[in-house]
Design a protein around this motif. Sequence first.
Motif, PDB file in Angstrom:
ATOM      1  N   PHE A   1      41.526  -5.098 -10.998  1.00 45.13           N
ATOM      2  CA  PHE A   1      40.744  -4.183 -11.937  1.00 45.13           C
ATOM      3  C   PHE A   1      39.734  -3.594 -11.252  1.00 45.13           C
ATOM      4  O   PHE A   1      39.753  -2.222 -11.393  1.00 45.13           O
ATOM      5  N   ALA A   2      39.358  -4.070 -10.118  1.00 46.03           N
ATOM      6  CA  ALA A   2      38.341  -3.511  -9.390  1.00 46.03           C
ATOM      7  C   ALA A   2      38.641  -2.073  -8.615  1.00 46.03           C
ATOM      8  O   ALA A   2      38.272  -1.002  -8.760  1.00 46.03           O
ATOM      9  N   ARG A   3      39.672  -2.215  -8.157  1.00 43.45           N
ATOM     10  CA  ARG A   3      40.319  -0.927  -7.477  1.00 43.45           C
ATOM     11  C   ARG A   3      40.691   0.038  -8.415  1.00 43.45           C
ATOM     12  O   ARG A   3      40.531   1.294  -8.382  1.00 43.45           O
ATOM     13  N   ALA A   4      41.226  -0.307  -9.637  1.00 41.96           N
ATOM     14  CA  ALA A   4      41.587   0.736 -10.632  1.00 41.96           C
ATOM     15  C   ALA A   4      40.370   1.088 -11.342  1.00 41.96           C
ATOM     16  O   ALA A   4      40.452   2.368 -11.740  1.00 41.96           O
ATOM     17  N   SER A   5      39.445   0.345 -11.738  1.00 45.10           N
ATOM     18  CA  SER A   5      38.295   1.031 -12.207  1.00 45.10           C
ATOM     19  C   SER A   5      37.095   1.679 -11.564  1.00 45.10           C
ATOM     20  O   SER A   5      36.203   2.233 -11.804  1.00 45.10           O
ATOM     21  N   GLY A   6      37.008   1.332 -10.105  1.00 42.03           N
ATOM     22  CA  GLY A   6      35.885   1.823  -9.286  1.00 42.03           C
ATOM     23  C   GLY A   6      34.778   0.937  -9.322  1.00 42.03           C
ATOM     24  O   GLY A   6      33.781   1.020  -8.877  1.00 42.03           O
ATOM     25  N   ALA A   7      34.798  -0.162 -10.466  1.00 39.23           N
ATOM     26  CA  ALA A   7      33.803  -1.111 -10.651  1.00 39.23           C
ATOM     27  C   ALA A   7      33.974  -2.205  -9.593  1.00 39.23           C
ATOM     28  O   ALA A   7      34.615  -2.642  -9.330  1.00 39.23           O
ATOM     29  N   ARG A   8      32.489  -2.753  -9.163  1.00 41.51           N
ATOM     30  CA  ARG A   8      32.447  -3.704  -8.380  1.00 41.51           C
ATOM     31  C   ARG A   8      32.305  -4.955  -9.510  1.00 41.51           C
ATOM     32  O   ARG A   8      31.680  -5.012 -10.220  1.00 41.51           O
ATOM     33  N   VAL A   9      33.202  -5.951  -8.919  1.00 42.86           N
ATOM     34  CA  VAL A   9      33.398  -7.202 -10.063  1.00 42.86           C
ATOM     35  C   VAL A   9      32.584  -8.139  -9.371  1.00 42.86           C
ATOM     36  O   VAL A   9      32.722  -8.521  -8.070  1.00 42.86           O
ATOM     37  N   VAL A  10      31.403  -8.742 -10.307  1.00 44.65           N
ATOM     38  CA  VAL A  10      30.499  -9.865  -9.729  1.00 44.65           C
ATOM     39  C   VAL A  10      30.882 -11.150 -10.391  1.00 44.65           C
ATOM     40  O   VAL A  10      30.842 -11.404 -11.839  1.00 44.65           O
ATOM     41  N   ALA A  11      31.112 -12.066  -9.734  1.00 47.07           N
ATOM     42  CA  ALA A  11      31.935 -13.516 -10.119  1.00 47.07           C
ATOM     43  C   ALA A  11      30.680 -14.244 -10.079  1.00 47.07           C
ATOM     44  O   ALA A  11      30.728 -15.309  -9.422  1.00 47.07           O
ATOM     45  N   GLY A  12      29.575 -13.997 -10.996  1.00 50.36           N
ATOM     46  CA  GLY A  12      28.536 -14.791 -11.051  1.00 50.36           C
ATOM     47  C   GLY A  12      27.254 -13.920 -11.564  1.00 50.36           C
ATOM     48  O   GLY A  12      27.526 -13.110 -12.375  1.00 50.36           O
ATOM     49  N   GLY A  13      26.195 -14.372 -11.130  1.00 50.43           N
ATOM     50  CA  GLY A  13      24.729 -13.541 -11.607  1.00 50.43           C
ATOM     51  C   GLY A  13      24.430 -12.518 -10.545  1.00 50.43           C
ATOM     52  O   GLY A  13      24.953 -12.394  -9.523  1.00 50.43           O
ATOM     53  N   LEU A  14      23.409 -11.751 -10.867  1.00 47.62           N
ATOM     54  CA  LEU A  14      22.698 -10.960 -10.113  1.00 47.62           C
ATOM     55  C   LEU A  14      21.368 -10.812 -10.071  1.00 47.62           C
ATOM     56  O   LEU A  14      20.661 -11.423 -11.034  1.00 47.62           O
ATOM     57  N   ARG A  15      20.663 -10.716  -8.733  1.00 47.30           N
ATOM     58  CA  ARG A  15      19.291 -10.779  -8.690  1.00 47.30           C
ATOM     59  C   ARG A  15      18.867  -9.323  -8.149  1.00 47.30           C
ATOM     60  O   ARG A  15      19.326  -8.972  -7.233  1.00 47.30           O
ATOM     61  N   LEU A  16      18.116  -8.610  -9.021  1.00 48.63           N
ATOM     62  CA  LEU A  16      17.806  -7.215  -8.440  1.00 48.63           C
ATOM     63  C   LEU A  16      16.207  -6.795  -8.980  1.00 48.63           C
ATOM     64  O   LEU A  16      15.707  -7.544 -10.059  1.00 48.63           O
ATOM     65  N   PRO A  17      15.735  -5.900  -8.384  1.00 47.17           N
ATOM     66  CA  PRO A  17      14.338  -5.346  -8.730  1.00 47.17           C
ATOM     67  C   PRO A  17      14.926  -4.476  -9.981  1.00 47.17           C
ATOM     68  O   PRO A  17      15.655  -3.529  -9.850  1.00 47.17           O
ATOM     69  N   LEU A  18      14.267  -4.669 -11.302  1.00 45.57           N
ATOM     70  CA  LEU A  18      14.446  -3.911 -12.214  1.00 45.57           C
ATOM     71  C   LEU A  18      13.181  -3.501 -13.112  1.00 45.57           C
ATOM     72  O   LEU A  18      12.391  -4.286 -13.441  1.00 45.57           O
ATOM     73  N   ALA A  19      12.804  -2.236 -13.378  1.00 48.29           N
ATOM     74  CA  ALA A  19      11.677  -1.756 -13.897  1.00 48.29           C
ATOM     75  C   ALA A  19      10.509  -2.409 -13.207  1.00 48.29           C
ATOM     76  O   ALA A  19       9.505  -2.858 -13.755  1.00 48.29           O
ATOM     77  N   GLY A  20      10.507  -2.466 -11.806  1.00 45.57           N
ATOM     78  CA  GLY A  20       9.477  -3.144 -11.055  1.00 45.57           C
ATOM     79  C   GLY A  20       9.256  -4.395 -11.030  1.00 45.57           C
ATOM     80  O   GLY A  20       8.159  -4.999 -10.567  1.00 45.57           O
ATOM     81  N   ARG A  21      10.298  -5.283 -11.512  1.00 41.84           N
ATOM     82  CA  ARG A  21      10.128  -6.535 -11.888  1.00 41.84           C
ATOM     83  C   ARG A  21      11.247  -7.234 -11.014  1.00 41.84           C
ATOM     84  O   ARG A  21      12.344  -6.882 -11.058  1.00 41.84           O
ATOM     85  N   ASP A  22      10.963  -8.410 -10.421  1.00 46.07           N
ATOM     86  CA  ASP A  22      12.147  -9.225 -10.044  1.00 46.07           C
ATOM     87  C   ASP A  22      12.848  -9.945 -11.155  1.00 46.07           C
ATOM     88  O   ASP A  22      12.390 -10.752 -11.852  1.00 46.07           O
TER      89      ASP A  22
END
Length: 268
Positions: A107-128
């Motif tokens: 699916f990842a190859r066909a769609s170009g999306a990165r598949v994430v098997a879990g959660g994500l942590r990221l800075p968003l709108a200036g907050r962790d």
Amino acid sequence: MKVLGTPIEVLAESGRSRTIIVSDLHLPGVAGPVHDWFEALLESTHASASRTRLIVLGDLFDAWVSDAQLRMPVFARVVAALAATRLAGVELLVVHGNRDYLLGARFARASGARVVAGGLRLPLAGRDTLLLHGDELCLRDLAYQRAKRWLRHPVTCAVLRSVPGAVALWLAGRARRVSREVQAAGTRDRYEATAAAIDTAFAASGCDVLIHGHVHRAARTPRGGGREVIVLPAFDVDGVHLAADGERLHYRDREGRPLADFPAQHWT
Ligand SMILES: [Mn+2]
């Protein structure tokens, strides 16, 4: 890092100023309005593609049990729309939901999306920020939490992936029916996040904001100490999603118009 058993992938500052988050689209095997809304949302990102990241926070599909689904026209169309969006320059991430955790490399190859098997942590709108699909927060649903352990086991996944497509689709349909019957029979309370799980997610991650879907009811709730829980509605109801633009984080309707925040929620 793991939060409530879910592995968390850390994303660095991306340099992209806009992040769109959608959850629980439950795209079925029959074309319909939700497919149209999602395609329109994808297309709307193309104009500012290099500044935009789109995250599907689980349950993109009503059920993904076999890569044979890639050959079904209705799903091939979704994948093509994702691929066109990736090609336009949008960064795409698809997080596993409880209904489509077998999405993988093909699916990842066909769609170009990165598949994430879990959660994500990221800075968003200036907050962790911690992003979870949300099923791991529903600790009162004991039967599900027990089943999840063996359903997600690599051996089970390998067996499921080797089942012929038609059989896999039949199995998925059956599983959905049983799940709906169980839900109709049970109390609504079982399918809510628990206060303890929310506190654990904050403590384990050290994040200031928790964003999740899965429970299908939007709410934006302060949780003390400047922390906040933001719940995404199911996109298949009317196309509502979240957008982070610079420092602003708000709900938007399916035309992209900003919406007022949804009322706070009380957990037990
Ligand atoms: Mn879900």
